[in-house]
Write an enzyme that holds these catalytic residues in place. Sequence first.
Site, PDB file in Angstrom:
ATOM      1  N   GLY A 195       0.784  -1.245   0.000  1.00  0.00           N
ATOM      2  CA  GLY A 195       0.000   0.000   0.000  1.00  0.00           C
ATOM      3  C   GLY A 195       0.809   1.285   0.000  1.00  0.00           C
ATOM      4  O   GLY A 195       0.351   2.318  -0.491  1.00  0.00           O
ATOM      5  N   GLU A 245       3.987   4.325   5.799  1.00  0.00           N
ATOM      6  CA  GLU A 245       2.814   3.446   5.709  1.00  0.00           C
ATOM      7  C   GLU A 245       1.646   4.206   5.093  1.00  0.00           C
ATOM      8  O   GLU A 245       1.492   5.416   5.321  1.00  0.00           O
ATOM      9  CB  GLU A 245       2.493   2.969   7.135  1.00  0.00           C
ATOM     10  N   ASP A 246       0.837   3.520   4.308  1.00  0.00           N
ATOM     11  CA  ASP A 246      -0.291   4.218   3.665  1.00  0.00           C
ATOM     12  C   ASP A 246      -1.409   4.535   4.642  1.00  0.00           C
ATOM     13  O   ASP A 246      -1.988   5.605   4.591  1.00  0.00           O
ATOM     14  CB  ASP A 246      -0.823   3.412   2.461  1.00  0.00           C
ATOM     15  N   ASP A 296      -5.026   1.831  10.799  1.00  0.00           N
ATOM     16  CA  ASP A 296      -6.426   1.480  11.039  1.00  0.00           C
ATOM     17  C   ASP A 296      -6.535   1.008  12.495  1.00  0.00           C
ATOM     18  O   ASP A 296      -6.620   1.835  13.408  1.00  0.00           O
ATOM     19  CB  ASP A 296      -6.776   0.384  10.014  1.00  0.00           C
ATOM     20  N   LYS A 351      -7.192   6.457  10.228  1.00  0.00           N
ATOM     21  CA  LYS A 351      -8.583   6.236  10.625  1.00  0.00           C
ATOM     22  C   LYS A 351      -8.608   6.148  12.151  1.00  0.00           C
ATOM     23  O   LYS A 351      -8.596   5.061  12.723  1.00  0.00           O
ATOM     24  CB  LYS A 351      -9.105   4.927  10.013  1.00  0.00           C
ATOM     25  N   PHE A 355     -14.425   3.637   2.489  1.00  0.00           N
ATOM     26  CA  PHE A 355     -13.700   2.668   1.672  1.00  0.00           C
ATOM     27  C   PHE A 355     -12.858   3.418   0.649  1.00  0.00           C
ATOM     28  O   PHE A 355     -13.336   3.754  -0.427  1.00  0.00           O
ATOM     29  CB  PHE A 355     -14.670   1.710   0.984  1.00  0.00           C
ATOM     30  N   ASP A 367      -5.716  -0.350  -2.277  1.00  0.00           N
ATOM     31  CA  ASP A 367      -6.427  -1.238  -3.203  1.00  0.00           C
ATOM     32  C   ASP A 367      -7.776  -1.720  -2.674  1.00  0.00           C
ATOM     33  O   ASP A 367      -8.075  -1.616  -1.487  1.00  0.00           O
ATOM     34  CB  ASP A 367      -5.575  -2.473  -3.466  1.00  0.00           C
TER      35      ASP A 367
HETATM   36  C1  PRP Z   1      -3.117  -2.324   5.211  1.00  0.00           C
HETATM   37  C2  PRP Z   1      -2.237  -1.103   5.365  1.00  0.00           C
HETATM   38  C3  PRP Z   1      -1.538  -1.335   6.662  1.00  0.00           C
HETATM   39  C4  PRP Z   1      -2.560  -2.091   7.478  1.00  0.00           C
HETATM   40  C5  PRP Z   1      -3.244  -1.155   8.414  1.00  0.00           C
HETATM   41  O1  PRP Z   1      -2.358  -3.325   4.619  1.00  0.00           O
HETATM   42  O2  PRP Z   1      -1.335  -0.966   4.289  1.00  0.00           O
HETATM   43  O3  PRP Z   1      -0.366  -2.093   6.503  1.00  0.00           O
HETATM   44  O4  PRP Z   1      -3.494  -2.648   6.546  1.00  0.00           O
HETATM   45  O5  PRP Z   1      -4.149  -1.814   9.245  1.00  0.00           O
HETATM   46  P1  PRP Z   1      -3.957  -1.966  10.822  1.00  0.00           P
HETATM   47  O6  PRP Z   1      -3.648  -0.616  11.399  1.00  0.00           O
HETATM   48  O7  PRP Z   1      -5.319  -2.472  11.262  1.00  0.00           O
HETATM   49  O8  PRP Z   1      -2.884  -2.977  11.091  1.00  0.00           O
HETATM   50  P2  PRP Z   1      -2.939  -4.572   3.833  1.00  0.00           P
HETATM   51  O9  PRP Z   1      -2.892  -5.769   4.747  1.00  0.00           O
HETATM   52  O10 PRP Z   1      -4.272  -4.212   3.245  1.00  0.00           O
HETATM   53  O11 PRP Z   1      -1.855  -4.829   2.696  1.00  0.00           O
HETATM   54  P3  PRP Z   1      -1.402  -3.918   1.437  1.00  0.00           P
HETATM   55  O12 PRP Z   1      -0.630  -2.755   1.984  1.00  0.00           O
HETATM   56  O13 PRP Z   1      -0.529  -4.856   0.639  1.00  0.00           O
HETATM   57  O14 PRP Z   1      -2.640  -3.483   0.676  1.00  0.00           O
END
Ligand code: PRP
Length: 179
Positions: free
Chosen positions: A43, A98-99, A102, A130, A151, A158
Amino acid sequence: MHPDIERVLITEGELREKVKEAAEMAAARYRGSNPVVIGILKGSIVFYSDFIRNLDIPVTLDFMAVSSYGSGSSSSGQLRMKKDVDTDVKGRDIVIVEDIIDSGLTLMEVKKMFYARGANSVYIVTLLNKRGRREYDIEPDYNCFDIENEFVVGYGLDYNERYRNLPYVGILKPSVYQK
Ligand code: PRP
């Protein structure tokens, strides 16, 4: 605009400005150091590439991939390492890019891991936050945009591996994921 996008949440211009500011803050913090800038795949890739081009300090680049097995509202989430960094981080300053934050599980575990490996400092930069979804007690050192629980896709983010290459952050039409 892409037909699956309901509306643009953050424009290319807004991203450009804020990412530049994020890089300036990190560079000010680590001037005189040579931090390891670590992107969490996948991400973060678009944010990462814009971020590093705005950093006017020497840096070492590296990447890691993790996936979380979070368990809803309980605090027993776990992280699985899919790809580790190559760099020996002992004594180094780390900038994690980090993107999105959450629940906070990913960044909490990653930060803990780098300190356990002897990092001198760990500084966290996020594109999106978030806040309303947090389950773990962690905050980024610099966050670009606070968002609601919508979303979002684009600029690296993605839905089923699609939309990462959109140049803006947009809200996906519910009809796309309700199919
Ligand atoms: C997403 C995002 C973070 C994580 C955040 O990754 O890039 O790494 O979730 O969530 P959290 O704070 O609840 O841990 P994802 O698993 O979707 O993988 P990606 O980056 O390859 O899309």
